[in-house]
Motif scaffolding. Structure first.
Motif, PDB file in Angstrom:
ATOM      1  N   PRO A 275     -30.441  34.027-120.754  1.00  0.00           N
ATOM      2  CA  PRO A 275     -29.897  34.912-119.730  1.00  0.00           C
ATOM      3  C   PRO A 275     -30.061  34.362-118.327  1.00  0.00           C
ATOM      4  N   ALA A 276     -31.173  33.765-118.004  1.00  0.00           N
ATOM      5  CA  ALA A 276     -31.363  33.266-116.647  1.00  0.00           C
ATOM      6  C   ALA A 276     -31.892  31.837-116.720  1.00  0.00           C
ATOM      7  N   GLY A 277     -31.088  30.928-116.312  1.00  0.00           N
ATOM      8  CA  GLY A 277     -31.534  29.538-116.331  1.00  0.00           C
ATOM      9  C   GLY A 277     -30.451  28.637-115.823  1.00  0.00           C
ATOM     10  N   ASP A 278     -30.772  27.577-115.104  1.00  0.00           N
ATOM     11  CA  ASP A 278     -29.710  26.707-114.603  1.00  0.00           C
ATOM     12  C   ASP A 278     -29.335  25.719-115.690  1.00  0.00           C
ATOM     13  N   ALA A 279     -28.086  25.459-115.822  1.00  0.00           N
ATOM     14  CA  ALA A 279     -27.572  24.682-116.944  1.00  0.00           C
ATOM     15  C   ALA A 279     -28.199  23.280-117.055  1.00  0.00           C
ATOM     16  N   PRO A 280     -28.238  22.454-115.990  1.00  0.00           N
ATOM     17  CA  PRO A 280     -28.794  21.089-116.150  1.00  0.00           C
ATOM     18  C   PRO A 280     -30.234  21.123-116.652  1.00  0.00           C
ATOM     19  N   GLY A 281     -31.046  22.040-116.107  1.00  0.00           N
ATOM     20  CA  GLY A 281     -32.455  22.102-116.490  1.00  0.00           C
ATOM     21  C   GLY A 281     -32.614  22.448-117.948  1.00  0.00           C
ATOM     22  N   VAL A 282     -31.838  23.452-118.394  1.00  0.00           N
ATOM     23  CA  VAL A 282     -31.954  23.898-119.786  1.00  0.00           C
ATOM     24  C   VAL A 282     -31.528  22.785-120.724  1.00  0.00           C
ATOM     25  N   ILE A 283     -30.391  22.140-120.386  1.00  0.00           N
ATOM     26  CA  ILE A 283     -29.876  21.097-121.272  1.00  0.00           C
ATOM     27  C   ILE A 283     -30.864  19.927-121.345  1.00  0.00           C
ATOM     28  N   ALA A 284     -31.410  19.540-120.208  1.00  0.00           N
ATOM     29  CA  ALA A 284     -32.373  18.432-120.183  1.00  0.00           C
ATOM     30  C   ALA A 284     -33.582  18.774-121.052  1.00  0.00           C
ATOM     31  N   LEU A 285     -34.049  20.014-120.929  1.00  0.00           N
ATOM     32  CA  LEU A 285     -35.206  20.469-121.693  1.00  0.00           C
ATOM     33  C   LEU A 285     -34.936  20.366-123.187  1.00  0.00           C
ATOM     34  N   LEU A 286     -33.755  20.836-123.604  1.00  0.00           N
ATOM     35  CA  LEU A 286     -33.428  20.871-125.028  1.00  0.00           C
ATOM     36  C   LEU A 286     -33.246  19.451-125.571  1.00  0.00           C
ATOM     37  N   VAL A 287     -32.558  18.624-124.803  1.00  0.00           N
ATOM     38  CA  VAL A 287     -32.300  17.262-125.270  1.00  0.00           C
ATOM     39  C   VAL A 287     -33.627  16.518-125.421  1.00  0.00           C
ATOM     40  N   ARG A 288     -34.508  16.744-124.444  1.00  0.00           N
ATOM     41  CA  ARG A 288     -35.813  16.081-124.515  1.00  0.00           C
ATOM     42  C   ARG A 288     -36.579  16.537-125.765  1.00  0.00           C
ATOM     43  N   ALA A 289     -36.389  17.760-126.155  1.00  0.00           N
ATOM     44  CA  ALA A 289     -37.096  18.280-127.326  1.00  0.00           C
ATOM     45  C   ALA A 289     -36.412  17.888-128.622  1.00  0.00           C
TER      46      ALA A 289
END
Lengths: 315, 337, 286
Positions: A275-289
């Motif tokens: 619901p609340a999150g900036d797209a680049p940060g979320v994507i980077a987080l997921l890809v890193r994981a």
């Protein structure tokens, strides 16, 4: 649940409604409605049948008196200011009303004769132009009795467009129209908007509203349950970032570990909603994981979804 | 607020209309009783009997009939209801009377030498020479007839002046004649409204015993004195009219054998129809009486009794007619003599 | 699209269409309506039927009795007789129909809304509608008079350019025309009263048929009330009780009292009817 996106104070309004109520016997048709229609806006008025759309329009136009509250049109109170305001308002309310024994052109001439702003000499030309504009040029001299539903609707539209208006109010203008007619209505609304006029359109065809409106007001059971600029209303209702991924469990765990709110949403295809999150940060987080991100997009529900949800919740 | 003001004006117009309707309806009805100098009954009666010729006039006379007679085709005026006559008098035997009905009119014109009777229903004109009037006995001047009746009834009546009234817009005294208790009559009283200025009768009201409203009332509803247009007292048969000379009347029919029994209120007149006259030959203007009434018989013979609120008549089978403002026994008494 | 007036100029812009244009549009609408034309046609038939009937009967027998009989060989009487005969039912029917269509009919069509949105002020709307009804009343009476005059002169014109009155006098063409004109004006006045009341009913209902039923029912009730002897006191209040006064135009000298009384009565009905119409129209939802 009410989404009230207040208009900026100081902005010119074409219509202002405060505490408006209309009661017919035991039926409450319109209940405590506050609404501002900004100058130059195209307002889509949405609501299921019997939600009070037409009554609200009739109150705005002074065709019926409010049980309580006030309505202002072009800065004049209604219905007392009707004589000043209505010459500048074009309206198609509750379907087209014409006489069956007269032709379309004769019907329109009769309407034109009552228009205060139309000089007598300009009437024939104005009638012809309005007929052409709604695509009735060829059927103008046929009796109204023989018109199809769509042609009647077009003639009603022509009546509202006999002369340049500051405000045009169209009640269900696409009722009975074929797709070509619907397109014509959309074009006409766009032209009116481009010319600077304020337009109010009530419709149950939500796609029409989404395609043409800048503002929207949603009515249910006589109450206004959502109102405001269409874009901001959609943003406010945005469901956040939608990430499509097969690894939903891992994704949720990763995001929650990072302190973000996240939940699974397998409605269309497996995915996660943030619901609340900036797209680049979320994507980077997921890809890193090590989560396989197939797609990430802003969740902007179409108006129909919003409309359905709003009306459902309010029931 | 403009709407409220307009609504108020509209309501005012409506109220004015409704009130106006009431006013139009009662106009010509109730007038206040005029203030007139007092007059004694004797002076009033004497002045009526000696009144001067009022001169040319025109007016409208209305007859309110509540006698209870059945309608006769020849005499629509005899049935209950209101009928009107318009009269013009030019003096010197010049006169015009119009008897309008809903769909036609009878006009009687006397031009001094000829008397014309026009009937629009069948467009006929009957003319008879004036002068040598055979029917002097029945005065044509209704005012004179009333004066004559007052003179006859005076001796057997209590005469009083009962206030004033406005008749045809003119001030009038109400002269009331009540029969003496010994009179055997159906009448309760006779009221005559006498013009205060000209001393002519303006209205005659006959009240019968046993009913509150007038049985017969005849009087002017409009009356104007002054010179009249001479053209009114001429008559030219219109194109398409059938003109006939009135049949010279058989003297025997004119001078019917009339005897009078009694005097005052219970006077009974007995007339004898000439032998051979049946209703069929009695002429179009004689009402056919054989259809009405109830059969009666006695020592005097047999016949038909016709009763109304103000009088009775017996038409005997042997051709006598007894009539008076009296109950039936008085008639049979008279016939038995 | 051309430039729009700004808010400030709203007050200065015209607020109403010219009255003549409104009335013209109303008259055009009224006279284009098929049922108006049908009833005018029916009315035109009445004098023709009377003329033919009288001519046919006249050849067999002498002049008939009654008012119709007065037409025989006396053509200029026909317009007055035709107006009198039609005043009983057909003329009020024509006017009631016009009034029914004027407000209730426009509501049923959804066109009353359009007029109020134009906007035509509610008071002007009543004026416009009343004018339309008056035009129908005048047209109806004129049709009777003109056709009556033509039919009278052509078919039953034995007396030629003269009129024989019920009183047995003969009038020249000038006087005859003046009397016909008087009857026409008088009859239009009576019908205006019917129209005003019908318009009031029309303003209070949404169904045109209710207006027709109310007016015709009212006429019948008035007729019955007028025929009951014990209710004679009611007569002066009944609009219909003065309607036989048109026959007075065929008397000589002409008594004017009957027509005057009827005219005053009609004016009162007119005031009440219009006032009720305005009161309703100022508040009516459309």
């Amino acid at each position: 649940m009410t989404f009230a996106v207040a208009a900026d104070p100081g902005t010119a309004v074409a219509a202002r409604v405060r505490g408006l109520c209309k009661v017919f016997g035991a039926t409450v048709a319109v209940e405590d409605v506050d609404l501002d229609i900004p100058d130059g806006a195209v307002l889509g008025m949405l609501g299921p049948n019997g939600s009070g759309k037409t009554t609200l329009i009739r109150l705005l136009l002074g065709l019926t008196r409010p049980s309580a509250g006030t309505a202002e049109l072009l800065n004049h109170p209604m219905p007392t200011g009707a004589a000043v305001v209505l010459p500048h308002v074009g309206a198609l309310v509750e379907g087209p009303g014409f006489h069956p024994f007269l032709s379309g052109r004769e019907n329109l001439r009769r309407v034109a004769a009552t228009e205060p702003l139309l000089p007598t000499r300009a009437i024939p030309a104005a009638v012809d132009a309005a007929l052409e504009r709604v695509g009735l040029g060829n059927a103008a001299d046929r009796r109204f009795r023989g018109y199809s539903l769509g042609m009647k609707q077009r003639l009603g539209l022509a009546g509202a467009l006999l002369l340049p208006r500051r405000l045009v109010i169209l009640d269900e203008p696409t009722n009975g129209l074929d797709p070509a007619g619907t397109r014509d209505v959309r074009r006409i609304i766009a032209e009116l908007h481009a010319g600077g006029a304020t337009v109010v359109v009530s419709s149950h065809l939500l796609t029409e509203v989404e395609a043409t409106c800048t503002h929207v007001a949603v009515l249910q059971s006589g109450s206004l349950i959502a109102e405001g600029e269409l874009r901001r209303l959609l943003d406010a209702d945005a469901t956040g970032l939608v990430v499509t991924t097969p690894d939903t469990d891992l994704a949720v765990a990763t995001l929650r570990a990072a302190g973000l709110d996240a939940y699974r949403d397998d409605a269309d295809e497996p995915g996660v909603v943030v619901p609340a999150g900036d797209a680049p940060g979320v994507i980077a987080l997921l890809v890193r994981a090590g989560v396989a991100v197939h797609e990430a997009r802003r969740g902007r529900p179409r108006l129909e979804e919003l409309f359905a949800r709003l009306t459902e919740t309010a029931t | 607020m403009a709407v409220r003001r307009t609504a108020r004006i509209a309501a005012t117009i409506g109220i004015v209309g409704a009130v106006g309707l009431g006013l139009v309806a009662v106009a010509g009805g109730a007038y206040a009783q005029p203030q007139l100098p007092p007059v004694t009954p004797e002076d009033l009666v004497n002045s009526v009997l000696t009144h001067a010729d009022p001169g040319p006039f025109n007016g409208t006379v209305e007859l309110d009939n509540d006698l209870g007679l059945p309608a006769l085709p020849q005499m629509p005026q005899a049935a209950n209801g209101t009928s009107t006559a318009r009269v013009w008098s030019g003096g010197n035997h010049l006169g015009r009377v119009a008897l309008p009905t809903d769909t036609g009119e009878r006009t009687l014109v006397s031009d001094g030498t000829t008397r014309w009777a026009w009937n629009s229903d069948d467009r006929t004109v009957v003319k008879r020479p004036a002068g040598a009037q055979a029917d002097r006995a029945a005065p044509t001047d209704p005012a004179a007839a009333v004066a004559q009746a007052i003179a006859e009834l005076r001796a057997t009546s209590t005469v009083a002046v009962d206030g004033t009234a406005t008749v045809a817009g003119r001030g009038a005294y109400e002269l009331v004649l009540t029969p003496a208790p010994t009179e055997r009559t159906l009448l309760r009283e006779v009221r005559v409204a006498v013009d205060a200025e000209k001393r002519i009768p303006l209205r005659l009201t006959v009240l019968a015993t046993g009913s509150s409203g007038p049985a017969v009332q005849v009087g002017f509803t409009a009356l104007t004195f002054g010179p009249q247009d001479p053209a009114l007292f001429t008559f030219t048969p219109p194109p398409g009219a059938t003109v006939t000379d009135a049949p010279a009347k058989d003297p025997t029919t004119q001078h019917q054998d009339t005897t009078t029994v009694g005097d005052g209120w219970d006077t009974v007149k007995i007339m004898r129809r000439p032998a051979g006259t049946t209703t069929a030959t009695a002429g179009p203007n004689t009402p056919d009486l054989s259809a009405i009434g109830t059969p009666v018989s006695g020592t005097w013979g047999s016949g038909r009794l016709i009763t109304t609120a103000v009088g009775s008549a017996i038409v005997t089978d042997d051709g006598r007619i007894a009539a008076g403002a009296v109950p039936a026994p008085v008639l049979t008494d008279a016939l038995s003599r | 699209m051309s430039a729009l007036p700004d808010t400030g100029s709203l007050r200065d812009a015209p607020r109403t269409a010219p009255l003549r244009r409104l009335l013209g549009a109303e008259v055009r609408w009224v006279l284009r309506r098929p049922r108006t034309l049908v009833i005018l046609g029916l009315l035109a038939l009445i004098p023709v039927l009377i003329a033919v009937g009288v001519t046919v009967a006249g050849r067999r027998a002498g002049p008939g009795r009654g008012l119709i009989g007065a037409v025989a060989g006396n053509g200029l009487v026909l317009p007055i007789v035709a107006v009198t005969v039609s005043l009983a039912l057909l003329l009020p029917l024509a006017v009631a129909m016009a009034a029914a269509d004027a407000i209730a009919g426009e509501t049923a069509c959804g066109t009353l809304r359009g007029l109020l949105l134009a906007p035509v002020s509610r008071l002007r709307l009543v004026g416009m509608k009343a004018f339309g009804v008056l035009v129908v009343a005048a047209a109806a009476v004129l049709v009777l008079a003109v056709v009556g005059m033509l039919a009278g002169l052509l078919v039953v014109g034995e007396t030629g350019w003269q009129l024989v009155t019920l009183s047995g006098t003969t009038l020249g063409i000038g006087q005859a025309l003046a009397r016909i004109a008087l009857v026409v004006v008088w009859a239009v006045g009576q019908l205006a009263a019917v129209g005003a009341v019908a318009l009031a009913v029309s303003a209070w209902t949404e169904h045109p048929l209710v207006v027709l039923a109310a007016v015709l029912g009212g006429l019948i009730v008035f007729g019955v009330l007028g025929a009951i002897p014990t209710l004679e006191w009611l007569q002066p209040y009944l609009l219909t009780s003065g309607w036989s006064a048109a026959v007075d135009a065929l008397r000589d000298p002409m008594p004017l009292t009957g027509m005057w009384d009827a005219t005053w009565r009609a004016l009162c009905y007119l005031a009440v009817g219009l006032s009720a119409t305005i009161a309703r129209m100022l508040r009516r939802d459309a």
